[in-house]
Design a protein around this motif. Structure first.
Motif, PDB file in Angstrom:
ATOM      1  N   LEU A 177       0.810  -1.213   0.000  1.00  0.00           N
ATOM      2  CA  LEU A 177       0.000   0.000   0.000  1.00  0.00           C
ATOM      3  C   LEU A 177       0.853   1.277   0.000  1.00  0.00           C
ATOM      4  O   LEU A 177       0.349   2.346   0.321  1.00  0.00           O
ATOM      5  N   ARG A 178       2.100   1.153  -0.365  1.00  0.00           N
ATOM      6  CA  ARG A 178       2.957   2.335  -0.353  1.00  0.00           C
ATOM      7  C   ARG A 178       2.430   3.447  -1.247  1.00  0.00           C
ATOM      8  O   ARG A 178       2.425   4.627  -0.835  1.00  0.00           O
ATOM      9  N   PRO A 179       1.963   3.170  -2.487  1.00  0.00           N
ATOM     10  CA  PRO A 179       1.427   4.271  -3.309  1.00  0.00           C
ATOM     11  C   PRO A 179       0.228   4.950  -2.656  1.00  0.00           C
ATOM     12  O   PRO A 179       0.118   6.178  -2.673  1.00  0.00           O
ATOM     13  N   GLN A 180      -0.688   4.157  -2.078  1.00  0.00           N
ATOM     14  CA  GLN A 180      -1.858   4.748  -1.417  1.00  0.00           C
ATOM     15  C   GLN A 180      -1.458   5.563  -0.189  1.00  0.00           C
ATOM     16  O   GLN A 180      -2.034   6.624   0.078  1.00  0.00           O
ATOM     17  N   LEU A 181      -0.471   5.074   0.550  1.00  0.00           N
ATOM     18  CA  LEU A 181      -0.011   5.803   1.727  1.00  0.00           C
ATOM     19  C   LEU A 181       0.637   7.124   1.329  1.00  0.00           C
ATOM     20  O   LEU A 181       0.443   8.154   2.004  1.00  0.00           O
ATOM     21  N   ILE A 182       1.397   7.115   0.256  1.00  0.00           N
ATOM     22  CA  ILE A 182       2.033   8.353  -0.210  1.00  0.00           C
ATOM     23  C   ILE A 182       0.970   9.352  -0.662  1.00  0.00           C
ATOM     24  O   ILE A 182       1.017  10.540  -0.297  1.00  0.00           O
ATOM     25  N   ALA A 183       0.007   8.894  -1.462  1.00  0.00           N
ATOM     26  CA  ALA A 183      -1.054   9.786  -1.928  1.00  0.00           C
ATOM     27  C   ALA A 183      -1.862  10.333  -0.761  1.00  0.00           C
ATOM     28  O   ALA A 183      -2.169  11.535  -0.706  1.00  0.00           O
ATOM     29  N   ALA A 184      -2.195   9.450   0.187  1.00  0.00           N
ATOM     30  CA  ALA A 184      -2.952   9.889   1.361  1.00  0.00           C
ATOM     31  C   ALA A 184      -2.145  10.885   2.180  1.00  0.00           C
ATOM     32  O   ALA A 184      -2.687  11.875   2.691  1.00  0.00           O
ATOM     33  N   GLY A 185      -0.843  10.650   2.308  1.00  0.00           N
ATOM     34  CA  GLY A 185       0.005  11.558   3.073  1.00  0.00           C
ATOM     35  C   GLY A 185       0.091  12.933   2.444  1.00  0.00           C
ATOM     36  O   GLY A 185       0.016  13.954   3.138  1.00  0.00           O
ATOM     37  N   VAL A 186       0.247  12.983   1.122  1.00  0.00           N
ATOM     38  CA  VAL A 186       0.336  14.273   0.428  1.00  0.00           C
ATOM     39  C   VAL A 186      -0.975  15.048   0.571  1.00  0.00           C
ATOM     40  O   VAL A 186      -0.974  16.255   0.867  1.00  0.00           O
ATOM     41  N   LEU A 187      -2.102  14.375   0.382  1.00  0.00           N
ATOM     42  CA  LEU A 187      -3.400  15.042   0.498  1.00  0.00           C
ATOM     43  C   LEU A 187      -3.666  15.491   1.926  1.00  0.00           C
ATOM     44  O   LEU A 187      -4.223  16.575   2.154  1.00  0.00           O
ATOM     45  N   SER A 188      -3.287  14.665   2.889  1.00  0.00           N
ATOM     46  CA  SER A 188      -3.463  15.034   4.288  1.00  0.00           C
ATOM     47  C   SER A 188      -2.612  16.236   4.656  1.00  0.00           C
ATOM     48  O   SER A 188      -3.074  17.165   5.324  1.00  0.00           O
ATOM     49  N   ILE A 241       4.302  22.323  -3.422  1.00  0.00           N
ATOM     50  CA  ILE A 241       4.742  22.079  -4.795  1.00  0.00           C
ATOM     51  C   ILE A 241       5.859  21.044  -4.822  1.00  0.00           C
ATOM     52  O   ILE A 241       5.869  20.124  -5.651  1.00  0.00           O
ATOM     53  N   ILE A 242       6.807  21.182  -3.910  1.00  0.00           N
ATOM     54  CA  ILE A 242       7.935  20.246  -3.863  1.00  0.00           C
ATOM     55  C   ILE A 242       7.449  18.835  -3.558  1.00  0.00           C
ATOM     56  O   ILE A 242       7.853  17.858  -4.207  1.00  0.00           O
ATOM     57  N   ILE A 243       6.567  18.707  -2.568  1.00  0.00           N
ATOM     58  CA  ILE A 243       6.052  17.386  -2.196  1.00  0.00           C
ATOM     59  C   ILE A 243       5.288  16.767  -3.360  1.00  0.00           C
ATOM     60  O   ILE A 243       5.439  15.579  -3.664  1.00  0.00           O
ATOM     61  N   TYR A 244       4.465  17.581  -4.025  1.00  0.00           N
ATOM     62  CA  TYR A 244       3.681  17.041  -5.138  1.00  0.00           C
ATOM     63  C   TYR A 244       4.581  16.617  -6.294  1.00  0.00           C
ATOM     64  O   TYR A 244       4.365  15.559  -6.905  1.00  0.00           O
ATOM     65  N   LEU A 245       5.588  17.414  -6.612  1.00  0.00           N
ATOM     66  CA  LEU A 245       6.483  17.062  -7.715  1.00  0.00           C
ATOM     67  C   LEU A 245       7.256  15.775  -7.419  1.00  0.00           C
ATOM     68  O   LEU A 245       7.539  14.982  -8.325  1.00  0.00           O
ATOM     69  N   ILE A 246       7.603  15.553  -6.156  1.00  0.00           N
ATOM     70  CA  ILE A 246       8.337  14.345  -5.790  1.00  0.00           C
ATOM     71  C   ILE A 246       7.460  13.106  -5.935  1.00  0.00           C
ATOM     72  O   ILE A 246       7.901  12.067  -6.439  1.00  0.00           O
ATOM     73  N   TYR A 247       6.199  13.227  -5.526  1.00  0.00           N
ATOM     74  CA  TYR A 247       5.327  12.047  -5.470  1.00  0.00           C
ATOM     75  C   TYR A 247       4.193  12.112  -6.493  1.00  0.00           C
ATOM     76  O   TYR A 247       3.202  11.395  -6.354  1.00  0.00           O
ATOM     77  N   ARG A 250       3.114   8.723  -8.068  1.00  0.00           N
ATOM     78  CA  ARG A 250       2.417   7.853  -7.117  1.00  0.00           C
ATOM     79  C   ARG A 250       0.971   8.299  -6.934  1.00  0.00           C
ATOM     80  O   ARG A 250       0.051   7.466  -6.859  1.00  0.00           O
ATOM     81  N   ILE A 251       0.759   9.612  -6.843  1.00  0.00           N
ATOM     82  CA  ILE A 251      -0.595  10.132  -6.635  1.00  0.00           C
ATOM     83  C   ILE A 251      -1.478   9.814  -7.832  1.00  0.00           C
ATOM     84  O   ILE A 251      -2.610   9.342  -7.695  1.00  0.00           O
ATOM     85  N   VAL A 252      -0.950  10.060  -9.039  1.00  0.00           N
ATOM     86  CA  VAL A 252      -1.734   9.792 -10.255  1.00  0.00           C
ATOM     87  C   VAL A 252      -2.053   8.306 -10.368  1.00  0.00           C
ATOM     88  O   VAL A 252      -3.186   7.919 -10.691  1.00  0.00           O
ATOM     89  N   GLU A 253      -1.084   7.444 -10.107  1.00  0.00           N
ATOM     90  CA  GLU A 253      -1.313   6.000 -10.183  1.00  0.00           C
ATOM     91  C   GLU A 253      -2.382   5.549  -9.196  1.00  0.00           C
ATOM     92  O   GLU A 253      -3.227   4.707  -9.519  1.00  0.00           O
ATOM     93  N   THR A 254      -2.359   6.108  -7.998  1.00  0.00           N
ATOM     94  CA  THR A 254      -3.326   5.717  -6.981  1.00  0.00           C
ATOM     95  C   THR A 254      -4.740   6.038  -7.418  1.00  0.00           C
ATOM     96  O   THR A 254      -5.648   5.202  -7.311  1.00  0.00           O
ATOM     97  N   PHE A 255      -4.962   7.245  -7.932  1.00  0.00           N
ATOM     98  CA  PHE A 255      -6.311   7.633  -8.320  1.00  0.00           C
ATOM     99  C   PHE A 255      -6.732   6.979  -9.627  1.00  0.00           C
ATOM    100  O   PHE A 255      -7.923   6.749  -9.846  1.00  0.00           O
ATOM    101  N   GLU A 256      -5.783   6.667 -10.500  1.00  0.00           N
ATOM    102  CA  GLU A 256      -6.145   5.917 -11.714  1.00  0.00           C
ATOM    103  C   GLU A 256      -6.616   4.518 -11.347  1.00  0.00           C
ATOM    104  O   GLU A 256      -7.601   4.014 -11.914  1.00  0.00           O
ATOM    105  N   GLU A 257      -5.946   3.870 -10.399  1.00  0.00           N
ATOM    106  CA  GLU A 257      -6.378   2.546  -9.946  1.00  0.00           C
ATOM    107  C   GLU A 257      -7.742   2.627  -9.272  1.00  0.00           C
ATOM    108  O   GLU A 257      -8.572   1.734  -9.421  1.00  0.00           O
ATOM    109  N   GLY A 258      -7.976   3.712  -8.505  1.00  0.00           N
ATOM    110  CA  GLY A 258      -9.259   3.864  -7.842  1.00  0.00           C
ATOM    111  C   GLY A 258     -10.394   4.038  -8.840  1.00  0.00           C
ATOM    112  O   GLY A 258     -11.488   3.490  -8.663  1.00  0.00           O
TER     113      GLY A 258
END
Length: 261
Positions: A177-188, A241-247, A250-258
């Motif tokens: 669940l690393r991609p989901q955790l990264i996406a959740a962390g960035v959004l949080s 911006i920095i956090i989003y550019l780094i991940y 991962r964020i796009v992949e998570t929401f595409e899978e969802g």
């Protein structure tokens, strides 16, 4: 052709305020007061204004405080959300409760939450800025959706090998669940970072002022001083911006899978 033109126009209109903010942050103060907004001179004087005074009372101290505060709240939400999602995955009938909480606007909870924090005696403390965000219905739901993609056979095989809940959580689900955790962390982090009304209500102490409330105070005190305001807004946007550019991937992949699920 028309579709590409429409997408480009929409992207330009969305990015125009940010481009103007970034440009105004580097305009010399005398050029701003003279009304010459389109000169070719650039200066770091506006960022120097943000460095005036004591470090912890100024912009950069509030920026560092907000990074630590939002980071701590994010880690706490990921920890509780991961455990709650696993409990729902294992049969706990809590999903309807979290879905209902998702439908309730957070602003409706401000008054009862203020009374609760007052009775607990933690108003104007750092706990008032962190504890109410110890759990997030959205994070729980996002991680639960990720856990649903894990094959049941994999978990059953682990249990047959003698794996308990701790091993399943740390050795199996956590890596998967690393991609989901990264996406959740960035959004949080972004959600907590952009709070303005809540920290102003529950934490009036100057030492607990977040960077967003610091900027709103600067705007109220100097509404026409666009240079420092733009510099502060730009610097406060850079962590996101920095956090989003780094991940970003991962964020796009998570929401595409969802969306596929």
């Amino acid at each position: 052709m028309i579709r590409h033109l429409f997408v480009f126009t929409a992207a330009f209109l969305v990015g125009l305020p940010f481009l103007w903010m970034a440009y105004a942050a580097f305009i010399p103060p005398e050029q701003v007061f003279a009304g010459e907004f389109f000169g070719l001179r650039f200066s770091l004087a506006n960022f120097g204004v943000l460095s005036e005074g004591e470090f912890w009372e100024g912009f950069w101290g509030r920026l560092l405080f907000s990074v630590l505060l939002s980071g701590g709240a994010t880690l706490l939400q990921l920890f509780t959300g991961f455990l709650a999602a696993y409990a729902i995955r294992e049969g706990a009938r809590l999903l309807p409760f979290f879905l209902v909480m998702l439908a309730i606007p957070a602003e409706l909870l401000l008054v009862p939450l203020y009374g609760l924090l007052q009775r607990l005696g933690i108003l104007d403390t750092v706990w008032a800025l962190v504890l109410p965000f110890a759990a997030s219905p959205f994070i729980v739901y996002l991680l639960y959706q990720g856990m649903r993609t894990v094959p049941v056979e994999l978990l059953e095989a682990a249990r047959l090998d003698g794996a308990g809940h701790r091993v399943i959580l740390t050795r199996i689900l956590l890596p998967l669940l690393r991609p989901q955790l990264i996406a959740a962390g960035v959004l949080s982090f972004a959600a907590h970072w952009n709070l303005v009304l809540y920290p102003r209500i529950v934490a009036g102490d100057e030492r607990l002022k977040t960077v967003q409330t610091w900027i709103t105070d600067l705007q109220r005190q100097n509404p026409a001083d666009w240079g420092p305001l733009s510099a502060a807004a730009l610097a406060a946007t850079l962590p996101l911006i920095i956090i989003y550019l780094i991940y970003e991937r991962r964020i796009v992949e998570t929401f595409e899978e969802g969306l596929k699920g």
